[in-house]
Every structure is written in structure tokens, then in C-alpha cells.
Motif scaffolding. Sequence first.
Motif, PDB file in Angstrom:
ATOM      1  N   ARG A  97       2.395  -7.848  -9.872  1.00 45.56           N
ATOM      2  CA  ARG A  97       2.191  -7.624  -8.432  1.00 45.56           C
ATOM      3  C   ARG A  97       1.687  -8.897  -7.756  1.00 45.56           C
ATOM      4  NH1 ARG A  97       0.592  -2.678  -5.128  1.00 45.56           N
ATOM      5  NH2 ARG A  97      -0.052  -3.649  -3.189  1.00 45.56           N
ATOM      6  N   GLU A 134       3.649 -10.771  -4.721  1.00 43.39           N
ATOM      7  CA  GLU A 134       2.983 -11.007  -3.436  1.00 43.39           C
ATOM      8  C   GLU A 134       3.011 -12.482  -3.071  1.00 43.39           C
ATOM      9  OE1 GLU A 134      -0.839  -9.275  -4.191  1.00 43.39           O
ATOM     10  OE2 GLU A 134      -0.185  -7.268  -3.553  1.00 43.39           O
ATOM     11  N   GLU A 137       7.573  -1.111  -7.421  1.00 39.20           N
ATOM     12  CA  GLU A 137       7.479   0.234  -6.851  1.00 39.20           C
ATOM     13  C   GLU A 137       6.203   0.383  -6.035  1.00 39.20           C
ATOM     14  OE1 GLU A 137       7.928   2.783 -10.253  1.00 39.20           O
ATOM     15  OE2 GLU A 137      10.128   2.697 -10.153  1.00 39.20           O
ATOM     16  N   ALA A 138       5.100  -0.192  -6.507  1.00 38.84           N
ATOM     17  CA  ALA A 138       3.835  -0.145  -5.761  1.00 38.84           C
ATOM     18  C   ALA A 138       3.946  -0.933  -4.456  1.00 38.84           C
ATOM     19  CB  ALA A 138       2.693  -0.696  -6.616  1.00 38.84           C
ATOM     20  N   LEU A 139       4.609  -2.095  -4.499  1.00 39.57           N
ATOM     21  CA  LEU A 139       4.817  -2.883  -3.281  1.00 39.57           C
ATOM     22  C   LEU A 139       5.708  -2.142  -2.296  1.00 39.57           C
ATOM     23  CD1 LEU A 139       5.342  -6.567  -4.496  1.00 39.57           C
ATOM     24  CD2 LEU A 139       3.516  -5.695  -3.061  1.00 39.57           C
ATOM     25  N   ASN A 140       6.777  -1.538  -2.787  1.00 38.97           N
ATOM     26  CA  ASN A 140       7.706  -0.814  -1.919  1.00 38.97           C
ATOM     27  C   ASN A 140       7.050   0.395  -1.269  1.00 38.97           C
ATOM     28  OD1 ASN A 140       9.958  -2.429  -1.973  1.00 38.97           O
ATOM     29  ND2 ASN A 140      10.899  -1.381  -3.705  1.00 38.97           N
ATOM     30  N   ALA A 141       6.087   1.004  -1.942  1.00 41.91           N
ATOM     31  CA  ALA A 141       5.398   2.166  -1.387  1.00 41.91           C
ATOM     32  C   ALA A 141       4.617   1.790  -0.122  1.00 41.91           C
ATOM     33  CB  ALA A 141       4.462   2.766  -2.426  1.00 41.91           C
ATOM     34  N   GLU A 142       4.219   0.527  -0.008  1.00 38.00           N
ATOM     35  CA  GLU A 142       3.435   0.057   1.137  1.00 38.00           C
ATOM     36  C   GLU A 142       4.290  -0.552   2.237  1.00 38.00           C
ATOM     37  OE1 GLU A 142       0.881  -2.808  -0.635  1.00 38.00           O
ATOM     38  OE2 GLU A 142      -0.125  -1.339  -1.911  1.00 38.00           O
ATOM     39  N   ARG A 143       5.579  -0.694   2.027  1.00 45.81           N
ATOM     40  CA  ARG A 143       6.452  -1.392   2.970  1.00 45.81           C
ATOM     41  C   ARG A 143       7.239  -0.410   3.822  1.00 45.81           C
ATOM     42  NH1 ARG A 143       6.359  -6.407   0.920  1.00 45.81           N
ATOM     43  NH2 ARG A 143       7.969  -7.296   2.184  1.00 45.81           N
ATOM     44  N   PRO A 163      11.908  -1.003   2.165  1.00 36.11           N
ATOM     45  CA  PRO A 163      11.725  -1.327   0.746  1.00 36.11           C
ATOM     46  C   PRO A 163      12.711  -2.387   0.261  1.00 36.11           C
ATOM     47  CG  PRO A 163      12.792   0.801   0.988  1.00 36.11           C
ATOM     48  CD  PRO A 163      12.433   0.338   2.366  1.00 36.11           C
TER      49      PRO A 163
END
Length: 175
Positions: free
Chosen positions: A65, A69, A94-100, A103
Motif C-alpha cells: 500500500r 500510494e 483493493e483497500a486503495l480502491n475502496a477509498e477512491r 477505482p
Amino acid sequence: MGIKLLPVFEKALRKRKRPVGKSWRVDETYVQVKGHWKYLYRAVDMAGNTVDFLLRAHRDKAAARRYFEKAIEQNGEPETITVDRSGANLAALEALNAERLTPIKVRQNKYLNNVVKQDHRAIKRIIKPMMGFKDFRCARIILSGIEVMHMIRKGQMCDDGVASTAAEQFYSLVI
């Protein structure tokens, strides 16, 4: 003396680096530091241009991650990221896409990463005679210098239309 200048060269190159493509291939390779394996995360675009690199002590979701970033912050948002079967990379994306809001498309394919695996060879060829590093901080700095020269050799530095050798481009970073 030289180890203190390498971060300066890297910072200067990042200001003059050509933009990279929107489809990235990401992989990590192993580097020996104090007799232990550490992980050099690297990405290239479809054309083989280096997107970014980061040396981490662990190969886990947090390390992946942090790498993603940093790469997105410095190179902009990609449309597609291709990773191999690494669960840590997939979990981090997947964690990054959850915040975007929009995606990033993630592909997992072992063979599409051959571009980045071949690019590792140029870095490994320089590292292998060193037989590893003695200190993590020094390894990170020396690897950044190796990556800077590799990017210059690949023609990733904006030279304002002036054809110049790799050495001239390197010297221009200082001036």
C-alpha cells in the motif's frame, strides 16, 4: 560523499522525468541487506518506462500500500495495474480502491508482468557483484542512484529537445 548526493539526484530527476503511461506492471524483487532478504517494489508502464520503486523490509499489505500510494502521488493515477499472483499487492490495491471514487482496474496475470521482470534484470546485474548491502538506509540510497541511472539510460528524462548522452543528462541534474 557520493551517498549524500544520490537523494539530490533522484529529486532532480523526478522534476524532469517524462510522464509515464496509464497501464502499469508492478512486481517486487529480492535484495539482500545484512544477510536478510528485503523487497524492492518496482513498476514499469507498457512501454517499459520505470514508474517508481521503493525498498521495503517486509512483503505485506502495508508495504504494498505504501508503494502504491507513493507511485500514484508522484506519477498520477493509472487506469490499470497488473500484478502477479501476490496476495499482498491485490489486498493493498483493493483497500486503495475502496477509498477512491473511480477505482483503478486491477489485473492479476503472471505473464503480463514479464516487462517488469525483464526490467529487474538491469538492476540485479548491478547489485549482484556487490553481494548484498550492509545497511538498509545505504541500500535504499544506493538503489535510488541505480534506478536514476537506469531511467536516464532508458531516455525518461526530459531533455528539452536537445539530444545528449546519458552522461550529459546526468551532469545536467546537478547544474
